[in-house]
Design a protein around this motif. Structure first.
Motif, PDB file in Angstrom:
ATOM      1  N   THR A   1     -23.576  35.868 -11.255  1.00  0.00           N
ATOM      2  CA  THR A   1     -23.301  36.207 -12.647  1.00  0.00           C
ATOM      3  C   THR A   1     -24.167  37.356 -13.170  1.00  0.00           C
ATOM      4  O   THR A   1     -24.092  37.697 -14.333  1.00  0.00           O
ATOM      5  N   GLN A   2     -24.997  37.892 -12.296  1.00  0.00           N
ATOM      6  CA  GLN A   2     -25.750  39.075 -12.715  1.00  0.00           C
ATOM      7  C   GLN A   2     -24.917  40.319 -12.444  1.00  0.00           C
ATOM      8  O   GLN A   2     -24.167  40.352 -11.457  1.00  0.00           O
ATOM      9  N   ALA A   3     -25.077  41.316 -13.318  1.00  0.00           N
ATOM     10  CA  ALA A   3     -24.354  42.561 -13.096  1.00  0.00           C
ATOM     11  C   ALA A   3     -24.814  43.162 -11.776  1.00  0.00           C
ATOM     12  O   ALA A   3     -26.008  43.272 -11.520  1.00  0.00           O
ATOM     13  N   ARG A   4     -23.845  43.501 -10.951  1.00  0.00           N
ATOM     14  CA  ARG A   4     -24.213  44.009  -9.628  1.00  0.00           C
ATOM     15  C   ARG A   4     -24.586  45.474  -9.699  1.00  0.00           C
ATOM     16  O   ARG A   4     -24.311  46.163 -10.673  1.00  0.00           O
TER      17      ARG A   4
ATOM     18  N   MET B   1     -18.112  31.387 -15.257  1.00  0.00           N
ATOM     19  CA  MET B   1     -19.468  31.456 -15.822  1.00  0.00           C
ATOM     20  C   MET B   1     -19.401  31.392 -17.343  1.00  0.00           C
ATOM     21  O   MET B   1     -18.357  31.694 -17.942  1.00  0.00           O
TER      22      MET B   1
ATOM     23  N   ARG C   1     -20.862  39.069 -22.243  1.00  0.00           N
ATOM     24  CA  ARG C   1     -20.656  39.691 -20.935  1.00  0.00           C
ATOM     25  C   ARG C   1     -20.309  38.659 -19.862  1.00  0.00           C
ATOM     26  O   ARG C   1     -20.870  37.565 -19.829  1.00  0.00           O
TER      27      ARG C   1
ATOM     28  N   VAL D   1     -19.198  38.496 -15.509  1.00  0.00           N
ATOM     29  CA  VAL D   1     -19.196  39.267 -14.262  1.00  0.00           C
ATOM     30  C   VAL D   1     -18.237  38.609 -13.290  1.00  0.00           C
ATOM     31  O   VAL D   1     -18.240  37.378 -13.135  1.00  0.00           O
TER      32      VAL D   1
ATOM     33  N   GLY E   1     -17.238  39.565  -9.482  1.00  0.00           N
ATOM     34  CA  GLY E   1     -17.408  40.515  -8.376  1.00  0.00           C
ATOM     35  C   GLY E   1     -18.110  41.761  -8.893  1.00  0.00           C
ATOM     36  O   GLY E   1     -19.168  41.681  -9.510  1.00  0.00           O
ATOM     37  N   ASN E   2     -17.505  42.914  -8.669  1.00  0.00           N
ATOM     38  CA  ASN E   2     -18.094  44.167  -9.164  1.00  0.00           C
ATOM     39  C   ASN E   2     -17.638  44.497 -10.580  1.00  0.00           C
ATOM     40  O   ASN E   2     -18.114  45.475 -11.156  1.00  0.00           O
TER      41      ASN E   2
ATOM     42  N   ILE F   1     -17.362  44.127 -14.498  1.00  0.00           N
ATOM     43  CA  ILE F   1     -18.111  43.572 -15.634  1.00  0.00           C
ATOM     44  C   ILE F   1     -17.162  43.571 -16.833  1.00  0.00           C
ATOM     45  O   ILE F   1     -16.598  44.610 -17.195  1.00  0.00           O
TER      46      ILE F   1
END
Lengths: 700, 262
Positions: free
Chosen positions: A368-371, B28, B167, B169, B171-172, B174
């Motif tokens: 869930t963290q921005a990659r 999430m 926010r 997320v 995968g890539n 956002i």
């Protein structure tokens, strides 16, 4: 093609090869030999009879199979066929009605203007059909009445049938509604209890429940969906489809010398008619146990202490305790064990589950963290490793190292105290804090498993303090000890400087600490080798150790003059002193000891003073060999070695040393020994280190 | 670094539903973010100077390429730059007791003492056949003293706005559901506020209080077709998944123009 008659047989098959022809004579002979044991018992009559019997049986089978098919008709197919037939009939009726309408319309166009279909207008044109009554009806009034009665009867009969049919449908619908209500109530109950109810990805009209873990590895994540099937009575059942396996759990066993001494319980499986919630729980626990088992096996492949042994994982916990992990089916009988180590088994079982959950939390946080931006390196996903047994062993190693440190520092300080040297140690609290963005649960696990550190400050003399730092690492799994001397004027800086890289084993640390203690004691009897600089300023932010060292500096300054009066000087060996007046030599040594009692091998420390001759070890006597150990020993006025002791047996024993002219004084202390373990009637009061040294100085 | 993105609007009434949908899609809970956006205008000149090379050399070596890339862009054209600072709800409506904060120097130093993000974004590329908007961006994160840096680069503080963001997320990709809140009029609009007004006094920038849903993907090297295609594919998949639910689409690039025009 026309020249070929219809009866002409055409085969599109390839010509059969002789090698695979089942009717070829060699093949047939071989087959007959194999099936019937040769031609001896075969007659034409027996073969005919056999054929007849087979045909009869075949018919029976056909009948039975057809009856089976009748018993289990394909409802969906029947329904579709009925639907098609109904549509066909409706279409036919529609066409017939249209024809009839066209016919009547065409007939009426003769007298009145009526719209007829354009097709009919084009085909025959309006007013092209007429009709006249050519004869009076033969129907009598009675017949008409009769017809009416018949029509009424048919209508009534049809209505009755319709009513019956509607009633049956209503009843069926009512039951269906009851079943549906029951089903949905249970589905809602499942949803209200926190389970994620969703449609199946490939079959949108079917409801499923997600019982698995969203952060599990992909193989288990895809298996974590089960169908909430509706039973004919409206009840609900769980259908896990292809992924359904027998319910399982992880079992931890503890073995001591090959015998089970602890085991975790294995519950019985829930019956198939158990409440849906119980079944979902069981499915969840099973998939968790299976994932845990997979991760344990994966970890075992790269972690040497864990061995894979016949469907179980074996890992030594301590010198004599072994942990055995296995995945067992619920309800499997338990092997007979004692319950001595059940707590350990249960703690390991819980710890492994907690560590897998901790790993799931980590996966969630990473996911869930921005990659980072898409780049060649980001396109390759690094494999995540799960720490399970390694975490437990790290904690155990840390605790063992702490225990070892106490087993050294406790008797060391005690033996020095017995010699009236005010040595002490303190454990300095460590201040490392886990990252604040973690939840409390994660912080707790991290604190128990990662960044394990302990600090001790050992004050030996007024000028010597050793700071010992223990660090236990997760990977590679090991403990390392780091020693520093906070006081730059400490004589040990010159006589026994610590190894900057740290000590990778407790034994190495112990040898250093004992040597440093002996050097510090020797330094307290000799003039200082280190010139004292002015005491450094103490900042507020400096830790307690620095403060202690500053205080030690002050004490050292006060005792400087006393030291300078000493009659001893150091020789080539820092722990071997020489008296400037009477030329006597005094050796100071500190040794690790271990009690001889085979049941309780207590660690201990001895402080030895040996003078007038080469350094020698205290000869062991029979009592020591018998395992009684010694508490303390003393030598007075050159009379020889007098031993006082055997604190464990609580009795005193005196005897003399063997070698003439070689005198020694020994203090011994054991771990967990009380300050004054002996009674008043058990011997003389032990002399202090200072008194013994004075006695040696005075003796000629 | 390139940013590929798609946007759509969500009415305030549909916000909770949108949050729930994205919560299920991404697996999430939304991350709630409040940020101060300080807008700084570049000099109104046709020959702007980039960033002082001596200053760039002093920066941490990992950030030197970003500063160089920014300097190169600012040397060609003046832009509106944005400084972004994380704030929390409790900071709104708190009155400062320091009397010296009234002068300009201390106002700047207030923001300079906390780490912030310097963000520059170019006019999005001409659409072509790409189904998504794409633009060059520079994000210099976790940097102290940014207000002073921009002052020294002859940039002028123009206005401030609060971003409220949820926010997700996947995968890539956002997902951000944003709305922008205006601060009430200030006595000295050209100066940076030292204290934030009560949260309740903020007014939505959009008259209908709409939220903007943005789905974005960052690509390190915009000249690498493989990386760009991967980003576009991920966004296209998202667009397809939300067809009939969120009308994520490519917008006219001039909406996102940050160049100084005079």
């Amino acid at each position: 093609m026309e020249s070929i008659s219809n009866e002409f047989p055409i085969s599109l098959r390839s010509w059969p090869t002789s090698g695979h022809d089942p009717s070829a004579l060699p093949t047939l002979i071989q087959r007959i030999n194999f099936e019937r044991g040769g031609f001896l018992n075969i007659t034409e009559e027996s073969l005919r009879q056999e054929i007849a019997e087979e045909e009869a049986n075949g018919m029976d089978n056909d009948e039975s199979s057809s009856s089976d098919e009748e018993e289990e008709p394909d409802k969906l197919k029947e329904l579709m066929m009925a639907r098609e037939e109904l549509l066909r009939e409706i279409e036919q009726a529609h066409q017939s009605a249209l024809y009839a309408l066209d016919f009547i319309s065409l007939l009426l166009t003769k007298d009145v203007a009526v719209d007829i279909s354009p097709l009919l207008t084009d085909l025959v044109g309006p007013k092209t059909l007429g009709a006249d009554k050519v004869a009076a009806s033969k129907l009598t009034e009675a017949q008409k009445l009769d017809d009416k009665q018949i029509a009424k009867g048919w209508k009534a009969q049809s209505l009755n049938k319709a009513i019956d049919s509607i009633q049956a449908s209503a009843e069926r619908l009512e039951k269906e509604i009851e079943h549906e209500t029951k089903y949905w109530e249970q589905v809602l109950a499942v949803s209200d209890n926190g389970w994620a109810v969703c449609r199946l990805p490939n079959e949108k009209h079917i409801l499923g429940v997600r019982y698995g873990f969203s952060e599990a590895s992909s193989a288990f994540k895809t298996r974590s969906l089960a169908v909430l099937q509706r039973n004919p009575d409206g009840g609900i059942s769980l259908d896990q489809g292809m992924s359904e396996t027998a319910p399982k759990t992880l079992r931890a066993r503890i073995q001591v010398n090959g015998k089970d001494t602890g085991i975790t319980p294995v519950p019985n499986p829930a019956p198939k008619d158990a409440p849906i919630e119980t079944l979902i729980h069981q499915a969840r626990n099973t998939i968790f146990a299976e994932e845990l088992w997979q991760e344990l096996n994966r970890e075992a492949r790269s972690f040497a202490p864990v061995q894979d042994n016949d469907d179980c994982l074996v890992c030594p916990l301590t010198a004599n305790k072994t942990m055995i992990l296995e995945l067992v089916t619920l309800g499997e009988p338990q092997p007979p064990t004692s319950s001595a180590d059940n707590d350990i088994a249960e703690a390991i079982y819980l710890a492994l589950h907690l560590l897998l959950s901790y790993s799931h939390r980590g996966n969630y946080r990473r996911r869930t963290q921005a990659r980072k931006p898409i780049s060649p390196s980001s396109m390759v996903e690094p494999a995540q490793t799960v720490t399970l047994v390694r975490g437990i062993l790290t904690r155990l190693t840390y605790q063992e190292s702490i225990k070892q440190l106490y087993s050294l520092l406790d008797p060391l300080c005690l033996v020095l105290n017995k010699a009236s040297i005010p040595a002490s140690y303190t454990r300095v609290p460590t201040t490392s804090t886990p990252p604040s963005h973690l939840s409390n649960a994660e912080k707790t696990i991290m604190t128990l498993m990662e960044r394990l550190e302990a600090r001790f400050a050992l004050s030996i003399t007024s000028s010597t303090t050793l700071n010992i730092q223990l660090r236990t690492f997760l990977s590679p799994l090991c403990s390392a000890f780091f020693v520093s001397l906070p006081n730059p004027t400490d004589p040990v800086v010159v006589t026994a400087p610590p190894f900057n890289e740290g000590y990778s084993s407790f034994e190495a640390l112990r040898d250093y600490v004992l040597q440093a203690t002996a050097c510090a004691l020797a330094a307290s009897l000799t003039p200082s080798l280190v010139q004292l600089p002015p005491p450094p300023p103490v900042n507020d932010g400096e830790d307690k150790m620095a403060l202690d060292s500053a205080n030690n500096n002050e004490k050292e300054t006060e005792s400087q003059k006393v030291k300078e009066d000493k009659k001893w000087i150091q020789t080539g060996q820092f722990t071997l002193l020489s008296n400037v007046e009477n030329q006597k030599q005094l050796s100071i040594s500190v040794h690790a000891e271990r009690s001889r009692d085979p049941k309780v091998r207590k660690p201990g420390v001895s402080l030895q003073l040996v003078w007038d001759g080469p350094r020698s070890q205290i000869p062991e006597d029979d009592d020591e060999a018998a395992g009684k150990g010694r508490s303390s020993s003393l030598s007075l006025g050159g009379e020889g070695l007098v031993r006082m002791g055997d604190s464990e047996a609580g009795k005193r024993m005196m005897e003399k040393s063997g070698k003439r002219g070689e005198k020694a004084y020994v203090w011994v202390a054991w771990e967990n020994e009380k300050q004054n373990a002996w009674g008043e009637d058990e011997g003389e009061v032990v002399n202090s280190f200072e008194d013994v040294v004075k006695d040696v100085e005075k003796s000629s | 670094m390139h940013e590929l993105f798609l946007t759509t609007q969500i009415s305030n009434d549909d916000l909770q539903r949108a949050l729930r949908i994205l919560q299920g899609y991404c697996g999430m809970s939304p991350v709630h973010i409040l940020r101060r956006h300080l807008k700084w205008e570049g000099p109104r000149t046709r020959t702007p100077k980039g960033i002082d090379p001596a200053f760039i050399q002093k920066q941490h070596r990992d950030k030197v390429p970003q500063w160089k890339a920014l300097s190169e862009q600012l040397g060609r054209q003046s832009y509106v730059l944005t400084l972004i600072y994380d704030v929390d709800r409790g900071q709104f409506g708190q009155t400062s007791t320091q009397s010296e904060e009234t002068n300009g120097a201390s106002q700047i130093s207030g923001c300079d003492q906390i780490p912030g993000i310097l963000r520059w974004s170019d006019l999005p590329d001409p659409a072509g056949n790409r189904p998504v908007n794409s633009r060059l961006i520079v994000n210099i994160e976790n940097e102290m003293g940014l207000c002073t840096v921009l002052k020294s680069m002859n940039h002028r503080f123009s206005n401030e706005i609060i971003q409220e963001c949820n926010r997700f997320v996947h995968g890539n990709v956002i997902f951000e559901i944003n709305r922008y809140l205006q601060l009430p009029e200030n006595d000295t609009p050209s100066s940076i506020r030292t204290e934030l007004p009560p949260y309740e006094s903020l007014v939505p920038f959009d008259g209908d209080n709409k939220w903007i849903l943005t789905a974005s993907v960052l690509v390190l090297d915009g000249n690498n077709p493989e990386q760009m295609q991967k980003g576009i594919d991920e966004l296209a998949a998202v667009m397809l998944d939300f067809e009939g639910c969120f009308n994520l689409e490519k917008r006219d690039r001039h909406i996102f123009d940050t160049r100084i025009k005079f």
